[in-house]
Design a protein around this motif. Structure first.
Motif, mmCIF file in Angstrom:
data_model
loop_
_atom_site.group_PDB
_atom_site.id
_atom_site.type_symbol
_atom_site.label_atom_id
_atom_site.label_comp_id
_atom_site.label_asym_id
_atom_site.label_seq_id
_atom_site.Cartn_x
_atom_site.Cartn_y
_atom_site.Cartn_z
ATOM 1 N N GLY A 1 0.790 -1.228 0.000
ATOM 2 C CA GLY A 1 0.000 0.000 0.000
ATOM 3 C C GLY A 1 0.816 1.269 0.000
ATOM 4 O O GLY A 1 0.258 2.370 0.117
ATOM 5 N N ALA A 2 2.138 1.156 -0.142
ATOM 6 C CA ALA A 2 3.005 2.339 -0.165
ATOM 7 C C ALA A 2 3.130 2.869 -1.588
ATOM 8 O O ALA A 2 3.111 2.104 -2.560
ATOM 9 C CB ALA A 2 4.381 1.995 0.385
ATOM 10 N N TRP A 3 3.267 4.180 -1.715
ATOM 11 C CA TRP A 3 3.413 4.795 -3.023
ATOM 12 C C TRP A 3 4.826 4.565 -3.567
ATOM 13 O O TRP A 3 5.807 4.715 -2.852
ATOM 14 C CB TRP A 3 3.163 6.295 -2.952
ATOM 15 C CG TRP A 3 1.743 6.705 -2.733
ATOM 16 C CD1 TRP A 3 1.214 7.304 -1.623
ATOM 17 C CD2 TRP A 3 0.651 6.571 -3.650
ATOM 18 N NE1 TRP A 3 -0.123 7.540 -1.786
ATOM 19 C CE2 TRP A 3 -0.504 7.095 -3.032
ATOM 20 C CE3 TRP A 3 0.537 6.042 -4.938
ATOM 21 C CZ2 TRP A 3 -1.746 7.122 -3.650
ATOM 22 C CZ3 TRP A 3 -0.712 6.064 -5.564
ATOM 23 C CH2 TRP A 3 -1.829 6.590 -4.919
ATOM 24 N N ILE A 4 4.910 4.190 -4.851
ATOM 25 C CA ILE A 4 6.190 4.064 -5.537
ATOM 26 C C ILE A 4 6.082 4.766 -6.886
ATOM 27 O O ILE A 4 5.025 4.785 -7.508
ATOM 28 C CB ILE A 4 6.608 2.592 -5.739
ATOM 29 C CG1 ILE A 4 5.511 1.813 -6.483
ATOM 30 C CG2 ILE A 4 6.932 1.934 -4.415
ATOM 31 C CD1 ILE A 4 5.929 0.395 -6.837
ATOM 32 N N GLY A 5 7.174 5.382 -7.305
ATOM 33 C CA GLY A 5 7.142 6.102 -8.573
ATOM 34 C C GLY A 5 8.534 6.493 -9.014
ATOM 35 O O GLY A 5 9.533 6.081 -8.421
ATOM 36 N N GLY A 6 8.596 7.291 -10.042
ATOM 37 C CA GLY A 6 9.871 7.708 -10.610
ATOM 38 C C GLY A 6 9.773 7.749 -12.117
ATOM 39 O O GLY A 6 8.690 7.501 -12.701
ATOM 40 N N PRO A 7 10.862 8.037 -12.814
ATOM 41 C CA PRO A 7 10.833 8.135 -14.275
ATOM 42 C C PRO A 7 10.298 6.887 -14.964
ATOM 43 O O PRO A 7 9.621 6.989 -15.991
ATOM 44 C CB PRO A 7 12.306 8.379 -14.634
ATOM 45 C CG PRO A 7 12.860 9.072 -13.437
ATOM 46 C CD PRO A 7 12.176 8.434 -12.271
ATOM 47 N N MET A 8 10.599 5.688 -14.423
ATOM 48 C CA MET A 8 10.137 4.466 -15.077
ATOM 49 C C MET A 8 8.622 4.360 -15.052
ATOM 50 O O MET A 8 7.998 3.888 -16.010
ATOM 51 C CB MET A 8 10.781 3.228 -14.449
ATOM 52 C CG MET A 8 10.704 3.149 -12.955
ATOM 53 S SD MET A 8 11.951 4.162 -12.146
ATOM 54 C CE MET A 8 12.067 3.353 -10.557
ATOM 55 N N TYR A 9 7.999 4.846 -13.977
ATOM 56 C CA TYR A 9 6.535 4.812 -13.898
ATOM 57 C C TYR A 9 5.911 5.956 -14.701
ATOM 58 O O TYR A 9 4.805 5.820 -15.224
ATOM 59 C CB TYR A 9 6.092 4.865 -12.433
ATOM 60 C CG TYR A 9 6.515 3.635 -11.667
ATOM 61 C CD1 TYR A 9 5.752 2.471 -11.713
ATOM 62 C CD2 TYR A 9 7.691 3.629 -10.922
ATOM 63 C CE1 TYR A 9 6.147 1.333 -11.027
ATOM 64 C CE2 TYR A 9 8.103 2.498 -10.230
ATOM 65 C CZ TYR A 9 7.336 1.351 -10.295
ATOM 66 O OH TYR A 9 7.735 0.214 -9.627
#
Length: 452
Positions: A124-132
Motif C-alpha cells: 500500500g506504499a506509493w512508488i514512482g519515478g521516471p520508469m513509472y
C-alpha cells in the motif's frame, strides 16, 4: 581505462549538458520561470513542513524531501565546489547558480510528474519515478525506455551511491584517526567496511520507511552543522565577502583577470560551472523523483514545490557557502589543479582552527552515509520495477557486500564508470519530461485554480 574515459567524455560532454540546459530553458519559458515566481511559496511550504505533524502510516512530504536531499547533498557540495573554483576559477560558481536556477524547474517537473504517475505496491506504499512516468504516461512503444532507465539506475547505485561514498567515508575516517592516536591501514579499512555494512545494511533492509526516517534525522543535522560552520567563517571574514562576490561575477566573463591568467578561458569557466552544477543537484537524472513520489500530498505540484527547494538548498545555499568560505579564507587556490576536499578543509581550518577541518571531514562522512541511504532506495525501486517486489530483496544484500568492497578499493575508476552509467539515465528521463509537458501544464492549471 582510456575506453572508459572516452565513454565518460561522450556521455558527460557538451551534448548531454546542452540537452539538460535546453530542457530546463524550455520548461522555464513555458512556465514563465515558475521556479523564481514560486520560490517564496516553496520556501514557505518547506518551513511549514518542519513543524507540521503527519500520519505515521505514510511518508510525509518533508521526509521524502530529506530522502532526496540525502542522495543529492554530498561530496559534490564540499569537494566538487572546490574543484570547480580550481579548474574554472571563481566565475564557475556563477554558472553553477545559473544551472541551479534551471535545475529548480526540472526538479519541479520531475517531482510533480512522479507523484501524478505513481502507483501503490503490495503493502500500500506509493512508488514512482521516471520508469513509472514512462510506463503510465507514454505509449507502449516507448516503455523500453523505462526498462533502460531502471537498468542504468540499478548499476549506478552500486557506484555513485555506494562504493564511492563508502570510499570517501573511509578516507575521511583515516584522516581523523592519526589525530586520535590511532593507525590507519588496510585491515582497519576492512573493519570499518564491516561496521558500515552492518549499520547501513540494517537501514536498507528496513525499506523506504526506515531509510526516510534515518534521512529525516541525518540530513538536517549534517547540513545544519556545515552551514553553521560556514556562517561562522563568513562572519569572521565579513569584510572579504563583497570581494568574493565580485570575483565570482567578474570571473564568469573574464576569468583571466581574477586568476592572474591561470584560468584564461571563459568557455572553460562556463563548462566547469555547468557540469559541476549538474553533478551536485542531479537535475535531469530523475533520481530524486523516486523519493518525492512516496510523499502523501493532496496535489502533485505540492511536492513539486519541495523539488524547487531541494535544488535551492543544494546549489544556491550550500554550494555558495562552500565557495564563499574558500574565497574569503585567504588560503592559496591552486588554479589548474582540482584540490577537492583538501582545499575546503584548509579554508575552514585557516579561519576557525585545525579542529574545524576535523568537523568538515565528519560532515563529509555524514553526507556520504546519507547518500548511500538515498541511492539505496533508488536502487531498490529500480530492482522492484525490473524484477518485481518479491524478487528484488537480493539487491539489498548485494548492496551490503558492495559497502565492504568500497572500503578496501580505490574508487576512482568505479566513480567514472558509475557516473557514465548515471549519465545514460538522463536520456530517457528528459524524453519523458518533454513528452509529458501537456500533463504538467494541466496540473499547473489545476493548481492555479486552487490558489484563486
Amino acid at each position: 581505462m582510456k575506453i572508459l574515459e572516452y565513454l565518460y567524455a561522450c556521455v558527460w560532454g557538451a551534448p548531454a549538458l546542452i540537452l539538460i540546459l535546453c530542457v530546463g530553458v524550455f520548461l522555464s519559458l513555458r512556465t514563465g520561470f515558475l521556479q523564481l515566481r514560486w520560490l517564496p511559496r516553496s520556501i514557505k511550504r518547506f518551513f511549514g513542513q518542519l513543524s507540521e505533524k503527519h500520519d505515521s502510516d505514510g511518508v510525509s512530504p518533508f521526509r521524502a524531501l530529506c530522502t532526496a536531499l540525502a542522495a543529492t547533498v554530498g561530496t559534490g557540495n564540499l569537494a566538487g565546489v572546490a574543484g570547480a573554483i580550481c579548474i574554472g576559477g571563481p566565475g564557475a560558481i556563477f554558472w553553477m547558480w545559473i544551472c541551479g536556477i534551471i535545475g529548480m524547474i526540472i526538479k519541479f517537473a520531475e517531482a510533480t510528474l512522479a507523484v501524478h504517475f505513481r502507483e501503490k505496491d503490495a503493502s500500500g506504499a506509493w512508488i514512482g519515478g521516471p520508469m513509472y512516468m514512462i510506463r503510465h504516461g507514454l505509449p507502449p512503444k516507448f516503455h523500453f525506455l523505462a526498462t533502460f532507465y531502471s537498468l542504468f539506475g540499478l548499476i549506478a547505485a552500486f557506484g555513485v551511491g555506494n562504493a564511492t561514498q563508502v570510499s570517501a567515508m573511509v578516507a575521511g575516517i583515516n584522516e581523523i584517526l592519526p589525530q586520535l592516536g590511532m593507525q590507519a591501514g588496510p585491515r582497519g579499512n576492512f573493519m570499518i567496511g564491516i561496521l558500515l555494512a552492518l549499520l547501513l545494511g540494517t537501514l536498507l533492509l528496513g525499506g523506504a520507511k526506515r531509510i526516510g526516517q534515518a534521512a529525516e534525522l541525518l540530513v538536517p543535522f549534517a547540513a545544519g552543522l556545515y552551514l553553521l560552520l560556514g556562517a561562522a567563517v563568513l562572519l569572521l571574514r565579513l569584510e572579504a565577502v563583497p570581494a568574493a562576490f565580485a570575483a565570482i561575477i567578474q570571473g564568469a566573463f573574464c576569468p583571466r583577470a581574477v586568476t592572474g591568467g591561470a584560468v584564461g578561458s571563459a568557455l572553460l569557466c562556463l563548462r566547469t560551472g555547468v557540469s559541476r552544477g549538474v553533478f551536485t543537484n542531479e537535475a535531469g537524472m530523475g533520481t530524486a523523483s523516486i523519493a518525492h513520489a512516496s510523499a502523501e500530498v493532496s496535489h502533485p505540484t505540492d511536492q513539486g514545490l519541495l523539488g524547487i527547494v531541494e535544488v535551492f538548498l543544494d546549489t544556491i545555499v550550500i554550494c555558495t557557502i562552500t565557495a564563499l568560505v574558500i574565497l574569503c579564507s585567504g588560503v592559496p587556490i591552486p588554479y589548474g589543479y582540482s584540490a577537492g576536499i583538501t582545499l575546503t578543509t584548509a579554508a575552514f581550518s585557516a579561519v576557525l582552527g585545525p579542529w574545524a577541518g576535523m568537523v568538515i571531514i565528519l560532515a563529509l562522512c555524514l553526507f556520504a552515509f546519507a547518500t548511500v541511504l538515498g541511492w539505496g532506495l533508488y536502487g531498490i525501486r529500480c530492482a522492484h520495477y525490473l524484477f518485481g517486489e518479491k524478487k528484488c530483496n537480493w539487491y539489498v544484500y548485494v548492496q551490503i557486500l558492495a559497502i565492504v568492497f568500497g572500503s578496501v578499493v580505490d574508487a576512482a575508476q568505479i566513480w567514472m564508470a558509475a557516473e557514465t552509467i548515471n549519465g545514460l539515465m538522463v536520456i530517457p528521463n528528459l524524453i519523458a519530461l518533454c513528452a509529458l509537458w501537456p500533463v504538467l501544464q494541466r496540473l499547473l492549471i489545476q493548481k492555479k485554480r486552487r490558489f484563486l
